[in-house]
Design a protein around this motif. Structure first.
Motif, PDB file in Angstrom:
ATOM      1  N   ALA A   1      67.748  29.497  10.824  1.00  0.00           N
ATOM      2  CA  ALA A   1      67.076  30.760  10.533  1.00  0.00           C
ATOM      3  C   ALA A   1      66.023  30.592   9.447  1.00  0.00           C
ATOM      4  O   ALA A   1      64.919  31.143   9.531  1.00  0.00           O
ATOM      5  N   LEU A   2      66.361  29.813   8.400  1.00  0.00           N
ATOM      6  CA  LEU A   2      65.398  29.570   7.323  1.00  0.00           C
ATOM      7  C   LEU A   2      64.198  28.772   7.821  1.00  0.00           C
ATOM      8  O   LEU A   2      63.058  29.032   7.419  1.00  0.00           O
ATOM      9  N   LEU A   3      64.447  27.795   8.689  1.00  0.00           N
ATOM     10  CA  LEU A   3      63.342  27.019   9.253  1.00  0.00           C
ATOM     11  C   LEU A   3      62.413  27.911  10.078  1.00  0.00           C
ATOM     12  O   LEU A   3      61.178  27.796   9.998  1.00  0.00           O
ATOM     13  N   ARG A   4      63.014  28.787  10.866  1.00  0.00           N
ATOM     14  CA  ARG A   4      62.210  29.696  11.679  1.00  0.00           C
ATOM     15  C   ARG A   4      61.422  30.667  10.799  1.00  0.00           C
ATOM     16  O   ARG A   4      60.252  30.968  11.060  1.00  0.00           O
ATOM     17  N   LEU A   5      62.077  31.175   9.738  1.00  0.00           N
ATOM     18  CA  LEU A   5      61.400  32.069   8.805  1.00  0.00           C
ATOM     19  C   LEU A   5      60.204  31.378   8.167  1.00  0.00           C
ATOM     20  O   LEU A   5      59.113  31.955   8.043  1.00  0.00           O
ATOM     21  N   TYR A   6      60.385  30.119   7.779  1.00  0.00           N
ATOM     22  CA  TYR A   6      59.292  29.370   7.156  1.00  0.00           C
ATOM     23  C   TYR A   6      58.140  29.157   8.140  1.00  0.00           C
ATOM     24  O   TYR A   6      56.971  29.379   7.807  1.00  0.00           O
ATOM     25  N   LYS A   7      58.473  28.727   9.364  1.00  0.00           N
ATOM     26  CA  LYS A   7      57.424  28.439  10.343  1.00  0.00           C
ATOM     27  C   LYS A   7      56.645  29.684  10.748  1.00  0.00           C
ATOM     28  O   LYS A   7      55.433  29.636  10.945  1.00  0.00           O
ATOM     29  N   LEU A   8      57.341  30.816  10.860  1.00  0.00           N
ATOM     30  CA  LEU A   8      56.689  32.031  11.336  1.00  0.00           C
ATOM     31  C   LEU A   8      55.979  32.811  10.235  1.00  0.00           C
ATOM     32  O   LEU A   8      54.950  33.439  10.492  1.00  0.00           O
ATOM     33  N   HIS A   9      56.509  32.783   9.006  1.00  0.00           N
ATOM     34  CA  HIS A   9      55.999  33.696   7.988  1.00  0.00           C
ATOM     35  C   HIS A   9      55.615  33.045   6.662  1.00  0.00           C
ATOM     36  O   HIS A   9      54.867  33.663   5.893  1.00  0.00           O
ATOM     37  N   LEU A  10      56.091  31.852   6.351  1.00  0.00           N
ATOM     38  CA  LEU A  10      55.872  31.292   5.019  1.00  0.00           C
ATOM     39  C   LEU A  10      55.041  30.012   5.006  1.00  0.00           C
ATOM     40  O   LEU A  10      54.684  29.539   3.932  1.00  0.00           O
ATOM     41  N   ARG A  11      54.729  29.465   6.153  1.00  0.00           N
ATOM     42  CA  ARG A  11      53.920  28.243   6.187  1.00  0.00           C
ATOM     43  C   ARG A  11      52.445  28.618   6.129  1.00  0.00           C
ATOM     44  O   ARG A  11      51.958  29.394   6.942  1.00  0.00           O
ATOM     45  N   ARG A  12      51.711  28.047   5.191  1.00  0.00           N
ATOM     46  CA  ARG A  12      50.304  28.391   5.001  1.00  0.00           C
ATOM     47  C   ARG A  12      49.425  27.736   6.062  1.00  0.00           C
ATOM     48  O   ARG A  12      49.611  26.568   6.402  1.00  0.00           O
ATOM     49  N   ILE A  13      48.473  28.504   6.587  1.00  0.00           N
ATOM     50  CA  ILE A  13      47.486  28.000   7.538  1.00  0.00           C
ATOM     51  C   ILE A  13      46.208  27.747   6.741  1.00  0.00           C
ATOM     52  O   ILE A  13      45.508  28.693   6.361  1.00  0.00           O
ATOM     53  N   PRO A  14      45.863  26.486   6.455  1.00  0.00           N
ATOM     54  CA  PRO A  14      44.700  26.214   5.589  1.00  0.00           C
ATOM     55  C   PRO A  14      43.367  26.627   6.206  1.00  0.00           C
ATOM     56  O   PRO A  14      42.512  27.180   5.529  1.00  0.00           O
ATOM     57  N   SER A  15      43.162  26.330   7.508  1.00  0.00           N
ATOM     58  CA  SER A  15      41.865  26.612   8.129  1.00  0.00           C
ATOM     59  C   SER A  15      42.061  26.846   9.615  1.00  0.00           C
ATOM     60  O   SER A  15      43.169  26.751  10.143  1.00  0.00           O
ATOM     61  N   VAL A  16      40.960  27.126  10.308  1.00  0.00           N
ATOM     62  CA  VAL A  16      41.012  27.437  11.730  1.00  0.00           C
ATOM     63  C   VAL A  16      41.542  26.257  12.552  1.00  0.00           C
ATOM     64  O   VAL A  16      42.095  26.432  13.632  1.00  0.00           O
ATOM     65  N   HIS A  17      41.403  25.038  12.027  1.00  0.00           N
ATOM     66  CA  HIS A  17      41.839  23.857  12.765  1.00  0.00           C
ATOM     67  C   HIS A  17      43.365  23.802  12.922  1.00  0.00           C
ATOM     68  O   HIS A  17      43.868  23.039  13.745  1.00  0.00           O
ATOM     69  N   TYR A  18      44.091  24.577  12.132  1.00  0.00           N
ATOM     70  CA  TYR A  18      45.548  24.573  12.204  1.00  0.00           C
ATOM     71  C   TYR A  18      46.095  25.751  13.008  1.00  0.00           C
ATOM     72  O   TYR A  18      47.306  25.893  13.124  1.00  0.00           O
ATOM     73  N   LEU A  19      45.210  26.564  13.542  1.00  0.00           N
ATOM     74  CA  LEU A  19      45.660  27.711  14.333  1.00  0.00           C
ATOM     75  C   LEU A  19      45.998  27.268  15.750  1.00  0.00           C
ATOM     76  O   LEU A  19      45.159  26.702  16.448  1.00  0.00           O
ATOM     77  N   LYS A  20      47.214  27.532  16.180  1.00  0.00           N
ATOM     78  CA  LYS A  20      47.607  27.213  17.540  1.00  0.00           C
ATOM     79  C   LYS A  20      47.235  28.372  18.469  1.00  0.00           C
ATOM     80  O   LYS A  20      47.202  29.528  18.046  1.00  0.00           O
ATOM     81  N   PRO A  21      46.955  28.080  19.742  1.00  0.00           N
ATOM     82  CA  PRO A  21      46.624  29.166  20.676  1.00  0.00           C
ATOM     83  C   PRO A  21      47.701  30.247  20.760  1.00  0.00           C
ATOM     84  O   PRO A  21      47.400  31.410  21.003  1.00  0.00           O
ATOM     85  N   SER A  22      48.956  29.860  20.528  1.00  0.00           N
ATOM     86  CA  SER A  22      50.048  30.834  20.611  1.00  0.00           C
ATOM     87  C   SER A  22      50.005  31.862  19.480  1.00  0.00           C
ATOM     88  O   SER A  22      50.677  32.891  19.548  1.00  0.00           O
ATOM     89  N   PHE A  23      49.217  31.594  18.415  1.00  0.00           N
ATOM     90  CA  PHE A  23      49.122  32.530  17.299  1.00  0.00           C
ATOM     91  C   PHE A  23      48.290  33.759  17.659  1.00  0.00           C
ATOM     92  O   PHE A  23      48.503  34.834  17.106  1.00  0.00           O
TER      93      PHE A  23
END
Length: 555
Positions: free
Chosen positions: A323-345
């Motif tokens: 649950a903590l891993l999912r929370l981090y990936k969905l809400h707490l992991r910083r997206i530095p720039s457009v190059h890190y945006l996945k199509p699913s976002f």
């Protein structure tokens, strides 16, 4: 592993006609960090040296002669790459990548005995006017006008200047033909070569399917840039692991990529020789180990250790960790720039961040701060955005730490840039946007990435405690923007009707750019006739094109 099941019928029409295909090593290699294309990172495998192969298709059917009987599919990277679109060159530099091209395609063809004349140099812009450039559907609308007319464009319009730019229409030219799940076009009309409509990598992207043998039917699939590494091709129920393994060995030996494959991809299957190996001989004085089986106590489970408390604790620990891993990936992991945006976002996520810079009247740079102040952003020593951006500026990484946001649904007057004059009310629009969002926290809802690597988003800022305001809608109400008008790529976030009503209300009230010219402006000859940002861009682009054509004619 079970034997592969027969693949589904691709329904390729039968034909006795074939083409001759020659694979060309264009000598172009692009060196880029692996993390830009795939993950997770593997120590020691940091750089991807991607080659570029072209295909020479030769069609010889006297009954179906065409002007395209000699065709090039993917001519590689131009040797003077650094003279191409500035956006692409700067992006490659920002990645820390480089491009190496030893020879132009024309040199390679000549060295192998093909007479291609003196005009072919591997750069489409220097091909003779009789050479057509063939592209997939949607290209014109998405990418024209292009560089250098549009400075931020990633496509060079000099490639098709003075020649026919043919855009394939799979609905009319393909006549309903499908190969597998893709729309197809019988290019020569005799079943020897097909173009496939495969959008995804870019608008207008196509693949090729060449029939090289009629009996038995054999084909070469020309994928363009649909994959970045051979490891992306994984076993399926239709492809045996052994076949993938063979391909992996070929790639590992250097046929397609210079990057070495990690050992976990090159798996090893148990061979018959493993069962024929002799058992080791025990020393004379050793104590023989009695034979055991699955029913002996040696392999039995001691269930006394698995108490109810142990099982419950293990289950809770595992569930909490996941649950903590999912929370981090969905809400707490910083997206530095457009190059890190996945199509699913896109259309599923939203981002909270701090506006560091306003670039124009309808776009700005956002520093993503996941979790907001609850996660320490803005008040913890190492989470002050201004300090972090200052450090990034000193390292030359400022643009790699922010997301370039284009406000969805609105179009603001253009500032003066690239030699173009400033549009009326451009300064007022950018000053309004700076006052609204600069140095503030906003929440954005991304829809897609545009051709300038900006993320088209609806933008909201908090108003009081439980309320929020739509930045784009407020710009329309203030008369400092129009509703975005384009045939392709318009995004409104289900608010198009509301946006158009806001524009009409500002127009009727003569607010901002809609107000009539005053006495002073009329005396200066400024009638106050309104020109929308879309009309302004079209007019200035046409003026530049006309000026260039005039200069070329004089030269």
């Amino acid at each position: 592993m079970a034997r592969a099941t027969p693949p589904p019928d691709l329904k390729i029409p039968s034909s006795n006609h074939t083409v001759k295909v020659s694979i060309i090593d264009t000598t172009a290699h692009v060196h880029v960090p692996v993390k830009r294309f795939m993950g997770p990172p593997i120590p020691g495998h940091d750089t991807l040296a991607a080659p570029c192969y072209g295909f020479l298709i030769e069609h010889d059917n006297p009954a179906a002669k065409t002007k395209y009987d000699t065709l090039l599919f993917d001519i590689g990277v131009r040797k003077d790459f650094m003279n191409g679109p500035k956006v692409v060159v700067e992006q490659l530099k920002a990645y820390g990548g480089k491009v190496e091209v030893e020879k132009d395609v024309v040199v390679i063809l000549r060295e192998n005995g093909m007479d291609v004349g003196n005009d072919h140099t591997g750069d489409p812009s220097t091909f003779p006017p009789s050479t057509d450039l063939i592209l997939g559907p949607g290209f014109r609308e998405a990418f024209t006008p292009a560089y250098p007319t549009v400075e931020e464009s990633t496509v060079d319009e000099r490639a098709w200047e003075g020649r026919t730019l043919r855009e394939i229409n799979f609905d009319t030219e393909g006549k309903g033909l499908k190969i597998g799940q893709y729309k197809a076009f019988d290019f020569y009309g005799d079943g020897s070569y097909y173009l496939l409509d495969t959008p995804g990598h870019a608008v207008g992207h196509m693949c090729g399917l060449a029939r090289t043998s009629a009996d038995p039917p054999e084909f070469i699939f020309m994928g363009g840039d649909i994959a970045h590494h051979g490891g992306e091709f994984r076993p399926t129920k239709h492809i045996e692991r052994k076949l993938i393994y063979t391909a992996a060995r070929s790639l590992h030996s250097g046929c397609a990529y210079k990057m070495q494959w990690p050992s976990w991809i090159l798996w090893r299957r148990k061979s018959e020789d493993d069962d024929k190996k002799e058992e080791p001989v025990l020393p004379k004085n050793s104590i023989p180990i009695p034979p055991t089986s699955w029913t002996t106590t040696l392999n039995k489970t001691d269930w006394s250790h698995y108490t109810t408390q142990t099982l419950v604790f293990s289950a809770l620990t595992t569930a909490t960790t996941l649950a903590l891993l999912r929370l981090y990936k969905l809400h707490l992991r910083r997206i530095p720039s457009v190059h890190y945006l996945k199509p699913s976002f896109f259309r599923t996520r939203n981002f909270y961040g701090y506006v560091t810079r306003v670039g124009d009247g309808d776009n700005f740079h956002l520093f993503h701060t996941p979790g907001g102040k609850m996660m320490g952003w803005g008040w913890l020593p190492r989470r002050r955005v201004e300090d972090m951006m200052e450090r990034a500026k000193h390292k030359g990484e400022e643009q790699r730490q922010t997301i370039h946001v284009r406000i969805a649904g609105v179009d603001a007057p253009e500032m003066a840039h690239f030699g173009k004059p400033e549009q009326p009310y451009a300064k007022e629009a950018i000053e309004w946007l700076r006052g609204a969002v600069l140095g503030r926290y906003v929440r954005v809802y991304p829809y897609r990435e545009d051709q300038y690597r900006r993320v088209v988003c609806s933008v909201y800022k908090r108003r009081w405690l439980f309320f929020r305001s739509d930045v784009g809608l407020n710009m329309l109400k203030s008369g400092l923007a129009t509703v975005y008008e384009a045939k392709f790529g318009s995004e409104f976030g289900n608010k198009e009707e509301q946006y158009r009503k806001a524009e009409e209300r500002a127009r009727s009230r003569k607010i901002g750019m809609w107000q009539e010219a005053g006495l002073v402006k009329r005396l200066l000859g400024q009638s106050g006739s309104f020109e929308s940002p879309r009309a302004y861009k079209t007019r200035t682009a046409n003026q530049e094109k006309t000026a260039k054509a005039s200069d070329k004619a004089k030269g």
